[in-house]
Design a protein around this motif. Structure first.
Motif, mmCIF file in Angstrom:
data_model
loop_
_atom_site.group_PDB
_atom_site.id
_atom_site.type_symbol
_atom_site.label_atom_id
_atom_site.label_comp_id
_atom_site.label_asym_id
_atom_site.label_seq_id
_atom_site.Cartn_x
_atom_site.Cartn_y
_atom_site.Cartn_z
ATOM 1 N N LYS A 96 0.839 -1.203 0.000
ATOM 2 C CA LYS A 96 0.000 0.000 0.000
ATOM 3 C C LYS A 96 0.875 1.255 0.000
ATOM 4 O O LYS A 96 1.881 1.321 0.711
ATOM 5 C CB LYS A 96 -0.894 0.024 1.235
ATOM 6 N N ASP B 142 -3.883 0.213 -2.677
ATOM 7 C CA ASP B 142 -3.267 -1.102 -2.550
ATOM 8 C C ASP B 142 -2.875 -1.586 -3.948
ATOM 9 O O ASP B 142 -3.201 -0.959 -4.945
ATOM 10 C CB ASP B 142 -4.268 -2.071 -1.918
ATOM 11 N N GLU C 176 -3.196 2.982 8.692
ATOM 12 C CA GLU C 176 -2.422 2.567 7.521
ATOM 13 C C GLU C 176 -1.983 3.783 6.711
ATOM 14 O O GLU C 176 -2.554 4.865 6.816
ATOM 15 C CB GLU C 176 -3.268 1.636 6.649
ATOM 16 N N ASN D 278 5.176 -1.158 10.908
ATOM 17 C CA ASN D 278 4.282 -1.961 10.070
ATOM 18 C C ASN D 278 4.471 -3.447 10.337
ATOM 19 O O ASN D 278 3.841 -4.286 9.704
ATOM 20 C CB ASN D 278 4.538 -1.670 8.590
ATOM 21 N N ALA E 186 2.920 1.837 9.369
ATOM 22 C CA ALA E 186 1.653 1.821 10.097
ATOM 23 C C ALA E 186 1.883 2.278 11.529
ATOM 24 O O ALA E 186 3.013 2.259 12.038
ATOM 25 C CB ALA E 186 1.040 0.426 10.088
ATOM 26 N N TYR F 201 -7.918 3.080 8.372
ATOM 27 C CA TYR F 201 -7.616 2.292 9.566
ATOM 28 C C TYR F 201 -8.323 0.943 9.503
ATOM 29 O O TYR F 201 -9.261 0.731 8.734
ATOM 30 C CB TYR F 201 -8.039 3.039 10.835
ATOM 31 N N GLU G 43 -8.491 -7.947 11.456
ATOM 32 C CA GLU G 43 -7.415 -8.388 10.562
ATOM 33 C C GLU G 43 -7.008 -9.824 10.881
ATOM 34 O O GLU G 43 -6.730 -10.618 9.979
ATOM 35 C CB GLU G 43 -6.198 -7.465 10.690
#
Length: 805
Positions: free
Chosen positions: A107, A122, A480, A509, A630, A662, A668
């Protein structure tokens, strides 16, 4: 004659509407289920079939032995592709790509030169010109021979070109990535959107700018285009020379010991056909891509076959059960000269008429259910109405299935002897009673197996979501695209910490879910120098608040601290697995070697899951370092929406050029196991199909039994038989069949699902409660299905029934 057969078939349907509806409805549901799964299977096996030279395209896979286990990798060194192309004439081209978030893949923030607003996009893929050619990227605008030659080139998809440039000719336009206006990227091509059924999905192609030509760093997928006359097995054997020619000299230069060199000599290279990547890649490859599983394809194909078979069984059951109603027709027609062949043709045509109507309804039902199925299966399948093969296949299938389904009933009914029929000595459908019982058992055995599978899948999914992971995934928000903050990231973090809703924050990240950065390295104890073989481990660059924010438990030693200047240079924290692999009982204070750099272990954390639960926890280490990809925030318990609004306000004041993006850590983590949840939903859906089809047949058979035994029931009622005895009379035989189905299904379902659970390093234990629940569900459904007819039979007025006799 054919026209006459059609008329009789239509009259037969109109004469007994209930049985006709059940036959057609059951058939239609089986066909719809079969068609949906066929479309799903077509989508899965169709991955990467769009390449013109697909028979010549391969991805390279590294395979070697470590501690007696086979280890696999799909990541290779920067110069590896060039060496393949230069050293082996069979390889016409070799190229490399990176899609794992390293060096600018993944990303990134995107805006046009002169625009004020970033979009977090992305689908960035790094590739060299050779990979561009190998992957047959088709350009709408631009030159395919030079699209990725220049370091600051960018090729974008047709979809993104329309989004940013509104369809204009855009070659030579510039794009800014991650707010870095000092390094403009020039659009050198517009490509057709990557196919949905491709193992690589991308909207932006960037050239590889990595200049590290070391043979010790592995970050790139490597694809090769081979000569069509190549013996692949021989080429794989020849490729082993890469190890001796390039890798071992590079490792010797770094002072590696002989035993480590021996490990390198176990390595070999395999060429994986590009069409196999989606369905035939095992977990050990760890390529970070979303994969299917050929076993699931075969499993769903079996389910489709079984559901359709259940519908066919219903047809056979109902046709033979209604034999008495057609017996006089057969007897009279034979008496006036009808041949057996004529009767067989009559019943076969009836069957095909049923099949044709069912196929039409089944296709319509599948079309109506397709959006829901796409949602469950995470697909974008469309009905192939315009495909040249669709209508012919449906027509041929309706004829074949109708013929197969009608074969046994046709020969069974046409075999009645007219003398026996007209004398009234024909048994009322009892000759096929054992067959019907066997088919009922088969139907419910299949249904119970699907119920067992569904229950186990859902229990495994619940186990995954509830398992202690070694970190706290609740109330954690991941911001993000924070690379746009640049040097102001720390200041932004401090502003967030001033919010009452934010408990702690960490900039990195490297998060324990898919999509986060990963970095594999080799470690040894200092006292081994370069003598040991080393252990593979992740090394994650984090900040001082990482362990606190994610709630990771410190087992021994201490956390990173700004009070110790050495923490930012040479301190390291390892997990328990890494301590065990290194053979250190008291690891704190010990030094370990990472490719020549010495680190002092200051702490050991409990193992935590940073991969899918299908994989064991492996070795991992944390060091202080900068990674701005991130920012993770631990929120105080309370109003999440209010917290998000406050965070968004701080973001907008710092990054007005880019909207906030976010996600939640727990979501996730759940998405890492979407395949399990999807499988559960698919099983659930088709278990429901199977049960409905089986229940339709059971309902029809119970109705038929009541109809045939109405005189017996009336006499029993006149003689004073209670409701209970009549109910038991009509249900007991069916219950025996269902119980036998459950007994047969339990070992089969248990074995199948125990094999499925072997794919998970962490899984539930199958207990008897699952089998009890599955049996109870099947039994309850069967009782409810039969009871309607049984209760009606027990409540009939016997005088009316006997008067008819």
């Amino acid at each position: 004659m054919f026209r006459n057969h059609l008329k009789i078939a239509w009259r037969s349907i109109k004469k007994d509407k209930l049985f006709a509806a059940i036959k057609i409805g059951g058939f239609a549901m089986g066909i719809a289920a079969c068609l949906l799964i066929a479309l799903f299977i077509g989508s899965e096996v169709g991955y990467d079939q769009h390449y013109i030279k697909k028979e010549q395209l391969y991805r390279v896979v590294l395979q070697g032995m470590y501690k007696g286990e086979v280890m696999k990798s799909t990541h290779f060194q920067l110069p590896f592709a060039d060496a393949l192309q230069n050293d082996f004439p069979e390889i016409l081209k070799a190229g490399k790509v990176n899609s794992t978030g390293i060096f600018g893949a993944g990303k990134r923030g995107v805006r046009l030169d002169g625009a004020s607003k970033n979009n977090l996009e992305d689908g960035f893929l790094l590739a060299d010109q050779e990979a561009f050619d190998i992957l047959e990227v088709e350009l709408i605008q631009g030159n395919t021979a030079t699209a990725l030659v220049n370091p600051k080139s960018i090729v974008i998809s047709e979809l993104k070109a329309e989004k940013y440039f509104k369809g204009a000719t855009i070659l030579g336009e510039t794009i800014i990535l991650d707010n870095d206006a000092s390094a403009l990227y020039t659009v050198t091509g517009v490509m057709k959107d990557s196919p949905k059924n491709s193992h690589l999905s991308y909207d932006f192609l960037l050239p590889i700018e990595d200049t590290n030509a070391s043979w010790t760093n592995q970050n790139y997928f490597t694809y090769v285009l081979v000569d069509p006359n190549t013996d692949i097995q021989q080429l794989e054997q020849k490729m082993v020379s890469i190890v001796e020619k390039y890798i071992i000299p590079a490792q010797r230069e770094r002072g590696r010991a002989p035993d480590f060199i021996d490990v390198l000599r176990t390595m070999e290279y395999k060429l994986q056909p590009i069409t196999d990547i989606h369905l035939y890649s095992d977990l050990k490859m760890a390529d970070g891509l979303k994969h299917g599983d050929i076993r699931f394809v075969w499993l769903f194909a079996s389910i489709a076959g079984f559901v359709l078979l259940l519908a066919v069984i219903n047809f056979i059951n109902l046709s033979t059960a209604k034999s008495a109603n057609r017996a006089k027709e057969v007897g009279l027609r034979k008496t006036i000269g009808a041949y057996k062949g004529n009767l067989v043709a009559q019943f076969m045509i009836e069957s095909m008429v049923f099949s044709f109507i069912s196929f039409i309804l089944g296709v319509v039902l599948a079309w109506a259910l397709l959006p829901s199925f796409n949602s469950i299966a995470s697909k974008s399948i469309e009905m192939p109405w315009s495909a040249w093969w669709f209508a012919p296949i449906i027509l041929v299938a309706s004829v074949l299935v109708g013929a197969l389904a009608g074969l046994y009933p046709a020969f069974y009914l046409s075999a009645f002897k007219p003398v026996n029929v007209l004398k009234g000595s024909l048994s009322i459908g009892n000759k096929s009673g054992k067959l019907r019982s066997g088919l009922v058992i088969f139907q419910f055995t299949t249904s119970v197996i699907l119920i067992i599978a569904t229950l186990i899948i859902y229990q495994q999914m619940d186990f995954i979501l509830q398992k202690e992971l070694g970190y706290d995934k609740e109330q954690v928000v991941i911001l993000e695209g924070t690379g746009v903050l640049g040097t102001s990231a720390e200041n932004f973090k401090e502003q967030l910490l001033q919010l009452p809703q934010v408990k702690s924050a960490t900039i990195t990240n490297y998060v324990p879910v898919d999509g986060g950065s990963r970095n594999g390295n080799t470690f040894r104890r200092k006292d081994e120098g370069n003598e040991g073989r080393g252990i593979p481990a992740q090394i994650w660059r984090v900040d001082y608040d990482y362990i606190e924010t994610l709630g990771i438990t410190l087992k021994s030693g201490r956390d990173f601290s700004k009070q110790f200047a050495s923490d930012s240079l040479s301190s390291i924290i390892i997990n328990t697995n890494m301590q065990r692999e290194l053979g250190l009982e008291n690891a704190v204070g010990k030094e370990i070697n990472n490719n020549g750099q010495l680190f002092t272990i200051i702490g050991v954390v409990d193992d935590f899951h940073f991969k899918s639960l299908k994989e064991d926890i492996s070795s991992l280490s944390l060091v202080i370092g900068k990674d701005l990809g991130a920012i993770s925030l631990k929120l105080e318990k309370g109003n999440v929406n209010e917290a998000l609004a406050s965070i968004a306000s701080v973001w907008d004041s710092n990054v007005p050029s880019q909207s906030i993006n976010y996600s939640f850590l727990d979501q996730e983590f759940s998405s890492m196991h979407d395949d399990v949840e999807r499988m559960g939903k698919i099983f659930n859906s088709f278990a429901l199909f199977a049960i409905l089809v089986a229940c339709l047949g059971l309902f029809a058979l119970s109705a038929f039994m009541v109809e045939q035994r109405k005189k017996e029931i009336s006499i029993r009622l006149v003689l004073g038989a209670p409701f209970k005895s009549i109910y038991q009379l009509l249900t007991l035989d069916f219950m025996k069949l269902i119980l036998l189905s459950i007994v047969i299904a339990i070992p089969i379902g248990g074995y199948m699902m125990s094999r499925w659970l072997e794919d998970f390093a962490y899984h539930i234990t199958i207990g008897w409660s699952i089998f009890f629940m599955a049996g109870l569900i099947a039994l309850t459904i069967a009782i409810v299905t039969i009871s309607y007819q049984s209760v009606n039979a027990a409540l009939i007025q016997p005088l009316k029934s006997l008067r008819k006799e």
